[in-house]
Structure formats: structure tokens, C-alpha cells
Design a protein around this motif. Structure first.
Motif, short mmCIF file in Angstrom:
data_model
loop_
_atom_site.label_atom_id
_atom_site.label_comp_id
_atom_site.label_asym_id
_atom_site.label_seq_id
_atom_site.Cartn_x
_atom_site.Cartn_y
_atom_site.Cartn_z
N GLN A 88 0.80 -1.26 0.27
CA GLN A 88 -0.07 0.06 0.09
C GLN A 88 0.94 1.11 0.16
OE1 GLN A 88 -2.48 -1.74 -1.04
NE2 GLN A 88 -3.73 0.15 -0.25
N ALA A 89 1.79 1.30 0.76
CA ALA A 89 2.65 2.49 0.86
C ALA A 89 3.62 2.70 -0.64
CB ALA A 89 3.88 2.35 1.93
N LEU A 90 3.89 1.61 -1.28
CA LEU A 90 4.53 1.63 -2.52
C LEU A 90 3.46 2.32 -3.47
CD1 LEU A 90 6.69 1.04 -4.56
CD2 LEU A 90 5.75 -1.20 -4.85
N ARG A 91 2.20 1.75 -3.41
CA ARG A 91 1.32 2.14 -4.55
C ARG A 91 0.99 3.56 -4.67
NH1 ARG A 91 -4.34 -1.19 -5.80
NH2 ARG A 91 -5.08 0.40 -7.58
N GLY A 92 0.80 4.09 -3.23
CA GLY A 92 0.76 5.55 -2.79
C GLY A 92 2.01 6.35 -3.31
N ALA A 93 3.12 5.78 -3.22
CA ALA A 93 4.58 6.58 -3.46
C ALA A 93 4.33 6.64 -5.10
CB ALA A 93 5.60 5.93 -2.81
N LEU A 94 4.07 5.70 -5.45
CA LEU A 94 3.99 5.52 -7.23
C LEU A 94 3.07 6.59 -7.66
CD1 LEU A 94 4.34 1.49 -7.76
CD2 LEU A 94 6.10 3.35 -8.46
N GLU A 95 1.85 6.55 -7.01
CA GLU A 95 0.89 7.74 -7.61
C GLU A 95 1.53 8.95 -7.49
OE1 GLU A 95 -2.56 6.22 -5.36
OE2 GLU A 95 -3.00 4.47 -6.59
N ARG A 96 1.87 9.33 -6.37
CA ARG A 96 2.43 10.47 -6.02
C ARG A 96 3.77 10.59 -6.56
NH1 ARG A 96 0.44 8.73 -1.09
NH2 ARG A 96 2.82 8.31 -0.44
N ASP A 97 4.54 9.93 -7.38
CA ASP A 97 5.71 9.95 -8.27
C ASP A 97 6.72 10.35 -7.36
OD1 ASP A 97 7.47 9.92 -10.51
OD2 ASP A 97 7.13 12.14 -10.59
N GLU A 98 6.72 9.67 -6.00
CA GLU A 98 8.12 9.87 -5.04
C GLU A 98 9.00 9.12 -5.08
OE1 GLU A 98 4.72 11.56 -1.70
OE2 GLU A 98 5.44 9.47 -1.47
#
Length: 283
Positions: free
Chosen positions: A160-170
Motif C-alpha cells: 500500500q505504501a508503495l502504491r501511494g508513493a508511485l501515484e505521487r511520483d515519489e
């Protein structure tokens, strides 16, 4: 003994063989034949080696949603090390017969529980044999000890943390699988073919030349080209099940690019949930 924390060559290891505080770990494994590594170890290994099995010792229980090689509980992993006679201040050297692909997993896991004095034998079992160094078949009983868990020098990230970071281009996600599997072709290990949207491909075998790690300056140049403007701390590595991704992490460490994270569940965890997006093609 000097502190080794990335790789060690066979000549140097041979000069330290038998020293107090040196622990050699045979990590040979075949995904298609899980018993092959233990059989190979029994037929011959570097003197003094203990054996750790990828599925049984370097992984935790699978539940169908957490990938093919989920991380074990850190306390249980430390207890396994203690039962093999490995202490927190030992110099561990891990080796395999796959260019370091499995040994790098142990390298990363030890750093994960705060044991930084660990290196991968460059060239592994093949290089050891080709150099004519001694081999034994005797299996020594380990004197059990205690190995604790301490703050690690490496980090893991969940789905979940990875998915969010990818969506935010982090973050930049680097997939260590072969190019054909990354593109969604010739998938034989996981039920779904493809890759995580936004990932880029860096096949772990590109880190090697003749079975050994390429020079640090070459690795550094190639990873910097892949990272672009990203800092190493913005990099997440994955593969099929969190094993060969550690090879890319080790290569970055050799190159002086510290701070990247591991997505342990990797593709096998990601694709276990059909609601998660899947990409195919070159990326």
C-alpha cells in the motif's frame, strides 16, 4: 578480521578460512528444485559452511497474498541464525552458485536486522572451485548462540505504501526480473504476467561479468543513468519475490549508492490481488 560489508573475493576469503568469528553460509538454491541446494551442500561445500534454505530459513509463511518468499518475522529469523551459531558480531560471508542472486538475499536480510558485517562471495561456489581452494563434505554441528534484532541499515516498503508513493511520483521502482518477464512474456513462476505500472527494468544479471560483479565505477555509471535526477533514497527495488531485487541493492551499495529500499512482496504479492493495475510491454 577486516570488516567486509559488500563483497569479498575468493583469494581473500581463503586467507581467513578457519578464523574465529568468520561464519560461511551456503545459500545454493534452485527455484525449480527446492531440494537441490541442500543436496549440493551435502556433496561438497566451503570448509566450515552452514546451510540456509531460501524457502525454510530466508522466508516466512505464505498465505497466498504475501508473495512467494515473504520476509520472516525478524525475531524468528534472528533465532534461526542463533541456532546456526551465528552471533551479531560475526563476519558472515554468503555464497551460492547463481552469481550471488540468492546470497544477496541473506546479505540484505542480515542488514535488515542490524547485522552489517556481511558480504557476498564474489563469483561464489564456482569461483572457489576454479581457484582450487579446499572443499569438504563434513557437516559440523553448530554451537547455538543468541542473535538479537537491532535497527537495520536497510528499509523495506509494503504494497500500500508503495502504491501511494508511485501515484505521487515519489519513488522510482526498479524491477530486477529478466526483460521478457518484465514485458509479460514467458511467465512461468507467477499466475499473472506483466509488471507494476511505472516500473523500469534492470535485469540483475547486468551487474555481472563472468559470474563476478562488474567494477564499481561501471555499476555506478549505469545506475546513475537509470536514476536520472532521483536520489538513491527515492529508489525501490523489486523482482518476482524479493530475492534477486537484493542483487540490485547490493550492486548499488558496491557503486556507493546507498539508501534504496526493497519491496519484499514484489510482483508475486502485487499480482495476487486482481484489483491492482498491471502493465505489459517494455514500460
Amino acid at each position: 578480521m577486516k570488516h567486509y560489508d559488500t563483497i569479498i573475493d575468493v583469494g581473500t576469503l581463503a586467507t581467513h578460512l578457519g578464523e574465529e568469528g568468520l561464519r560461511l553460509i551456503d545459500c545454493r538454491h534452485d527455484l525449480a528444485d527446492p531440494g537441490a541446494g541442500r543436496h549440493a551442500y551435502a556433496e561438497g561445500h566451503i570448509p566450515g559452511s552452514r546451510f540456509l534454505h531460501l524457502d525454510e530459513d530466508l522466508s516466512g509463511p505464505r498465505d497466498g497474498r504475501n508473495g512467494r518468499h515473504p520476509l520472516p518475522d525478524p525475531d524468528e529469523f534472528a533465532a534461526r541464525l542463533g541456532r546456526r551459531g551465528i552471533r551479531a558480531d560475526d563476519q558472515v560471508v554468503a555464497y551460492d552458485d547463481a552469481g550471488g542472486a540468492i546470497a544477496a538475499r541473506l546479505w540484505w536480510m542480515l542488514r535488515w536486522i542490524g547485522h552489517d558485517r556481511v558480504a557476498v562471495l564474489d563469483g561464489g561456489w564456482r569461483a572457489w572451485r576454479e581457484a582450487g581452494h579446499p572443499v569438504e563434505t563434513q557437516i559440523h554441528e553448530a554451537l547455538p548462540t543468541t542473535h538479537g534484532v537491532h535497527p537495520g541499515s536497510v528499509a523495506a516498503i509494503g504494497t500500500q505504501a508503495l502504491r501511494g508513493a508511485l501515484e505521487r511520483d515519489e519513488v522510482l521502482l526498479i524491477d530486477a526480473r529478466s526483460p521478457d518477464r518484465f514485458r509479460g512474456e514467458n511467465e512461468t513462476l507467477d499466475p499473472v504476467a506483466g509488471h507494476i505500472p511505472g516500473a523500469v527494468n534492470r535485469f540483475f544479471r547486468e551487474n555481472l561479468q563472468g559470474g563476478r560483479f562488474r567494477p564499481a565505477d561501471e555499476l555506478r555509471a549505469e545506475f546513475l543513468a537509470l536514476l536520472g535526477s532521483r536520489n538513491p533514497t527515492e529508489i525501490v527495488h523489486q523482482c518476482g519475490s524479493g530475492v534477486t531485487a537484493c542483487h540490485n541493492l547490493l550492486a548499488m551499495e558496491i557503486a556507493g549508492l546507498s539508501g534504496a529500499s526493497l519491496y519484499p512482496g514484489s510482483w508475486s504479492e502485487w499480482c495476487a490481488d486482481p484489483s491492482r493495475p498491471v502493465a505489459t510491454g517494455p514500460g
